[in-house]
Design an enzyme around this catalytic site. Structure first.
Site, PDB file in Angstrom:
ATOM      1  N   ARG A 110     -14.627 -11.146 -22.299  1.00  0.00           N
ATOM      2  CA  ARG A 110     -15.905 -11.360 -21.599  1.00  0.00           C
ATOM      3  C   ARG A 110     -16.948 -11.617 -22.677  1.00  0.00           C
ATOM      4  O   ARG A 110     -17.194 -10.757 -23.526  1.00  0.00           O
ATOM      5  CB  ARG A 110     -16.279 -10.149 -20.739  1.00  0.00           C
ATOM      6  CG  ARG A 110     -17.717 -10.236 -20.237  1.00  0.00           C
ATOM      7  CD  ARG A 110     -18.037  -9.242 -19.154  1.00  0.00           C
ATOM      8  NE  ARG A 110     -17.447  -9.658 -17.887  1.00  0.00           N
ATOM      9  CZ  ARG A 110     -17.790  -9.172 -16.703  1.00  0.00           C
ATOM     10  NH1 ARG A 110     -18.715  -8.244 -16.610  1.00  0.00           N
ATOM     11  NH2 ARG A 110     -17.205  -9.599 -15.600  1.00  0.00           N
ATOM     12  N   HIS A 137     -16.372 -18.001 -14.384  1.00  0.00           N
ATOM     13  CA  HIS A 137     -15.796 -16.698 -14.019  1.00  0.00           C
ATOM     14  C   HIS A 137     -14.582 -16.964 -13.127  1.00  0.00           C
ATOM     15  O   HIS A 137     -14.595 -16.650 -11.935  1.00  0.00           O
ATOM     16  CB  HIS A 137     -16.869 -15.862 -13.298  1.00  0.00           C
ATOM     17  CG  HIS A 137     -16.578 -14.392 -13.248  1.00  0.00           C
ATOM     18  ND1 HIS A 137     -15.454 -13.810 -13.818  1.00  0.00           N
ATOM     19  CD2 HIS A 137     -17.275 -13.363 -12.681  1.00  0.00           C
ATOM     20  CE1 HIS A 137     -15.482 -12.506 -13.606  1.00  0.00           C
ATOM     21  NE2 HIS A 137     -16.570 -12.213 -12.922  1.00  0.00           N
ATOM     22  N   GLN A 140     -12.846 -14.287 -10.785  1.00  0.00           N
ATOM     23  CA  GLN A 140     -13.668 -13.942  -9.627  1.00  0.00           C
ATOM     24  C   GLN A 140     -13.463 -14.925  -8.479  1.00  0.00           C
ATOM     25  O   GLN A 140     -13.280 -14.532  -7.332  1.00  0.00           O
ATOM     26  CB  GLN A 140     -15.151 -13.928 -10.041  1.00  0.00           C
ATOM     27  CG  GLN A 140     -16.071 -13.549  -8.908  1.00  0.00           C
ATOM     28  CD  GLN A 140     -15.904 -12.092  -8.499  1.00  0.00           C
ATOM     29  OE1 GLN A 140     -16.013 -11.201  -9.332  1.00  0.00           O
ATOM     30  NE2 GLN A 140     -15.612 -11.847  -7.228  1.00  0.00           N
ATOM     31  N   ASP A 234     -25.167 -14.676  -5.719  1.00  0.00           N
ATOM     32  CA  ASP A 234     -24.982 -13.871  -6.935  1.00  0.00           C
ATOM     33  C   ASP A 234     -26.368 -13.473  -7.437  1.00  0.00           C
ATOM     34  O   ASP A 234     -27.397 -13.970  -6.946  1.00  0.00           O
ATOM     35  CB  ASP A 234     -24.216 -14.717  -7.978  1.00  0.00           C
ATOM     36  CG  ASP A 234     -23.849 -13.950  -9.248  1.00  0.00           C
ATOM     37  OD1 ASP A 234     -23.917 -12.706  -9.245  1.00  0.00           O
ATOM     38  OD2 ASP A 234     -23.490 -14.608 -10.243  1.00  0.00           O
ATOM     39  N   CYS A 274     -19.986 -11.452  -5.705  1.00  0.00           N
ATOM     40  CA  CYS A 274     -19.068 -10.958  -6.749  1.00  0.00           C
ATOM     41  C   CYS A 274     -19.412  -9.544  -7.174  1.00  0.00           C
ATOM     42  O   CYS A 274     -18.561  -8.838  -7.700  1.00  0.00           O
ATOM     43  CB  CYS A 274     -19.063 -11.913  -7.934  1.00  0.00           C
ATOM     44  SG  CYS A 274     -20.657 -12.043  -8.771  1.00  0.00           S
ATOM     45  N   ARG A 302      -9.785  -8.214  -6.765  1.00  0.00           N
ATOM     46  CA  ARG A 302      -9.754  -8.534  -8.203  1.00  0.00           C
ATOM     47  C   ARG A 302      -8.489  -7.939  -8.820  1.00  0.00           C
ATOM     48  O   ARG A 302      -7.825  -8.573  -9.645  1.00  0.00           O
ATOM     49  CB  ARG A 302     -10.991  -7.948  -8.913  1.00  0.00           C
ATOM     50  CG  ARG A 302     -12.317  -8.614  -8.600  1.00  0.00           C
ATOM     51  CD  ARG A 302     -12.441 -10.014  -9.151  1.00  0.00           C
ATOM     52  NE  ARG A 302     -12.316 -10.075 -10.600  1.00  0.00           N
ATOM     53  CZ  ARG A 302     -13.296  -9.829 -11.479  1.00  0.00           C
ATOM     54  NH1 ARG A 302     -14.508  -9.522 -11.038  1.00  0.00           N
ATOM     55  NH2 ARG A 302     -13.093  -9.911 -12.777  1.00  0.00           N
TER      56      ARG A 302
END
Ligand code: CP
Ligand code: NVA
Length: 315
Positions: A110, A137, A140, A234, A274, A302
């Site tokens: 990340r 991402h 996700q 988001d 998310c 996830r």
């Protein structure tokens, strides 16, 4: 023992690293892994394997789901905060990649600049997985689509409305549309459009593979959600953009997903986020906690989707 150097190693840096067929296979395996876990059946396909997880930004879901996923598959995961690594003191990414590859079977990263991931992948001899960069991402969005399909069946031909920032998560939705044949409409304020390069690349992919996908960028959230099967949003301020918070709150003021906006989508439209959510900013609590929201299933998935990714890349 680490995986021997191989010219055929695969990475998951963006959704373009997967073919449409591979995404469908990944989802099928995700379903099997989820069912096995719910039935209490152990699946130890990654016994003896280790995943290094390098974090340059905070995380709740990504860290816990990858670490738990590795454990459930019989393997082991190492949480590595870049601040506590020599990486944080200036050791080159290329050198870190080569060293980690001598110990572990896969590296999840990340990071900020997507270029960091590309460098890690270029020098690592083991698979590299994007656990979020400033640009993408992928884990996700694979999860979001798996979740949609669990609730509503195939996403192909459906309409997905993205409300808010043309950010990393939006970029992954754009690439997903190119692979999976759905209609994506993004409502974004001026100055917060997705990167032209990402839109261009997705459009090229749609043309090359003759996909029935469309991607539209517009301003009006009401227009975007009209007839949508899924509404998603988001944070207005992503990690690393904290200095812009005030400016963004102003720019996105009309981009809150509330019950009135959800009312303009299809009656059975789902809501996803998310997470982490900022209640009262990009989404109201009424929507987040309401009957159309599947955010907790989304968060759970996830784990299941990433287990399928880990098996695919590390087994
Ligand atoms: N959605 C997501 O990636 O959450 P975290 O930042 O908590 O990992
Ligand atoms: N766009 C957000 C996603 C967090 C999971 C960020 O990058 O901070």
């Amino acid at each position: 023992m680490n995986t021997p150097t191989t010219a055929t190693k695969r990475d998951l840096l963006s959704l373009l690293d997967l073919t449409t067929e591979e995404i469908h296979r990944l989802f099928a395996r995700t379903g099997e892994l989820k069912a096995a876990l719910k039935a209490g059946q152990a699946v130890h396909t990654l016994s003896g394997r280790t995943l290094a997880m390098v974090f340059e930004k905070p995380s709740t879901r990504t860290r816990v789901s990858f670490e738990t996923g590795m454990y459930q598959l019989g393997g082991h995961a190492l949480f590595l905060s870049s601040k506590e690594m020599q990486l944080g003191r200036g050791e080159e990414i290329s050198d870190s990649a080569r060293v980690l590859s001598r110990y572990v079977n896969g590296i999840m990263v990340r990071t900020f600049a997507h270029e960091n991931l590309l460098t890690m992948a270029r020098y690592a001899t083991v698979p590299v997985i994007n656990g979020l960069s400033d640009d993408f991402h992928p884990c996700q969005i694979l999860t979001d689509i798996f979740t949609f399909q669990e609730h509503r069946g195939p996403i192909a031909g459906r309409k997905v409305a993205w409300i808010g920032d043309g950010n990393n998560v939006a970029h992954s939705w754009i690439l997903a549309a190119a692979r999976l044949g759905f209609h994506l409409v993004l409502a974004v304020p001026p100055g917060f459009e997705p990167k032209a390069q990402v839109l261009e690349r997705a459009k090229q992919e749609i043309a090359t593979h003759d996909m029935a996908s469309t991607i539209t960028v517009l301003r009006n959230p009401q227009e975007a959600v009209a007839g949508a099967d899924l509404v998603t949003t988001d944070a207005w301020t992503s990690m690393g953009q904290e200095k812009e918070t005030k400016r963004r709150q102003k720019a996105f003021a009309n981009y809150c997903v509330d019950q009135t906006l959800m009312g303009k989508a299809k009656a059975d439209a789902l809501f996803m986020h998310c997470l982490p959510a900022h209640r009262g900013e990009e989404v109201t609590s009424e929507v987040l906690d309401g009957p159309q929201s599947v955010v907790w299933d989304e968060a759970e998935n996830r784990l299941h989707v990433q287990k399928a990714i880990l098996e695919w890349l590390l087994a």
